[in-house]
Design an enzyme around this catalytic site. Sequence first.
Site, short mmCIF file in Angstrom:
data_model
loop_
_atom_site.label_atom_id
_atom_site.label_comp_id
_atom_site.label_asym_id
_atom_site.label_seq_id
_atom_site.Cartn_x
_atom_site.Cartn_y
_atom_site.Cartn_z
N HIS A 57 0.89 -1.16 0.00
CA HIS A 57 0.00 0.00 0.00
C HIS A 57 0.93 1.22 0.00
CE1 HIS A 57 -3.48 -2.50 1.00
NE2 HIS A 57 -2.81 -3.00 2.03
N ARG A 78 -5.44 2.25 11.95
CA ARG A 78 -6.23 2.45 10.75
C ARG A 78 -6.78 3.86 10.65
NH1 ARG A 78 -11.67 -0.86 9.05
NH2 ARG A 78 -12.47 0.34 10.81
N TYR A 117 -6.80 0.60 -3.59
CA TYR A 117 -8.22 0.90 -3.34
C TYR A 117 -8.49 2.39 -3.20
CZ TYR A 117 -6.47 0.65 1.52
OH TYR A 117 -5.73 0.81 2.68
N HIS A 203 -11.05 -6.66 -1.06
CA HIS A 203 -10.33 -6.08 0.07
C HIS A 203 -10.32 -7.00 1.27
CE1 HIS A 203 -9.63 -3.74 3.73
NE2 HIS A 203 -8.80 -3.03 2.96
N ARG A 206 -14.67 -7.94 5.41
CA ARG A 206 -15.24 -6.74 6.04
C ARG A 206 -15.76 -5.75 5.01
NH1 ARG A 206 -11.43 -3.89 7.76
NH2 ARG A 206 -9.60 -5.16 7.34
N GLU A 233 -6.77 -11.17 9.19
CA GLU A 233 -5.66 -10.39 9.75
C GLU A 233 -5.84 -10.18 11.25
OE1 GLU A 233 -3.24 -6.21 8.83
OE2 GLU A 233 -5.05 -6.71 7.69
N HIS A 267 -1.70 -12.01 4.64
CA HIS A 267 -1.62 -12.13 6.11
C HIS A 267 -2.00 -13.54 6.55
CE1 HIS A 267 -0.78 -7.91 6.38
NE2 HIS A 267 -1.96 -7.57 5.89
N ASP A 318 3.77 -4.50 2.76
CA ASP A 318 2.47 -4.03 3.20
C ASP A 318 2.46 -2.54 3.55
OD1 ASP A 318 -0.15 -3.93 4.01
OD2 ASP A 318 0.10 -5.19 5.77
#
Length: 440
Positions: A57, A78, A117, A203, A206, A233, A267, A318
């Site tokens: 990312h 997050r 994303y 993704h 979730r 994860e 993950h 990541d």
Amino acid sequence: MPLTYWCEQAWLPGGVADGVLIEVEGERIASVGQGPPGTAERLPGITVPGLANAHSHAFHRALRGTAQEGKGDFWTWRERMYEVAGALEPDSYLHLARAVYAEMALAGVTCVGEFHYLHHGPDGRPYDDANEMGHALVRAAREAGLRIALLDTCYLTGGIGAPLTGAQLRFTDGDAERWAVRADDLAAAYEGQPDVEIGAAIHSVRAVPPEQMPVVAEFSHRHAGPLHMHVSEQPAENAACVEMYAATPVQVLHERGALGPRSTAVHATHLTDVDIELIAQSGTHICMCPTTERDLADGIGPARAAADRGAQITLGSDSHAVIDLFEEARGVELDERLRSGKRGNWSAADLLAAATVAGHASLGFPDAGLLVPGAWADLVSVRLDSVRTAGAGGPEAVVFAATAADVHSVVSGGRRVVTDGRHRLGDVGSLLAEAIRRVR
């Protein structure tokens, strides 16, 4: 004109060899042999195939050294990530990603799997070109000297049964059908361009309801491209999934046709025995990201158990708390030692294969990651005379002694990208500092 490199040592499919001559024509290896250097360009140390960073990312790099303040967990981290996501525009994203990819090149990475994303404007409305952010990532990779598997990500909900909020509005196309229309346009834009692979990503359970997942899987099949997904994860993710669907995330993905040889479970930290069997039997890869999993207190995934059942392991950096695929490889072994109380769970050669040939295959570049004729001409040379590597040799020196700082030369797709530890773009530290300043 063909170019010839003389490697003091090289890690070939049969093991380490001395005095290896590699002839390159265009973007491919033409021949591999042994002999005196003659007029060939010398590559001291040990030369290995280019590394594949299978999970990235790019914009998370802006969080390094700041998101580590204070206490918290994945969920508090997050929120900091969303702040950066809300600030990016196509131009600032181009500058940031280019600098991040240049940092990867300095670390020996020649191909990146970008889990993408961040699609739309800050208010969720598409740009005039709905794939403008994706185009910025492709341009960034090319300018930094990397191939890219752009894993266009479907993202529809803010959690299982929860609406999108805040920066998440930038991530969504509304439903999987509209996602597929935009992703098809993106794939069409790069059709026939060998340095770009347009793949897909779910993704997570979730963010994508099960009934929407088959559309994403079908895109992968139709384009013969990779399909990646975040899987298990966090324990909270598993608990919510079981409560809603009476199944684990892996089981949900399996039931919706998302597992298979082109797929990668990223993950895969909290798996049941049934999950491991489903992943292994389907041929799905597992991408381990040990430095991020440590940084976010995610846990230690069952990589050894999955590999014992036949799953292919790949590696990613990541969130880019660290960009060093040697450290990721080392982390898989060291974390397993903490779990099992035993040393020697993985050989250095196995871990280096995860960082090279397995990673490239998982990104849709099965003809990369090996120093053989016909493969992509990706040559990464590592010093064996630094304070870290002195006295070591072979793949053990690379995996268990070296760091990214020991990479002194990188040839990516036949082009010299790094020479004497310096990227062709110049001072990458300054490029990173300026790009991050623009988004904070």
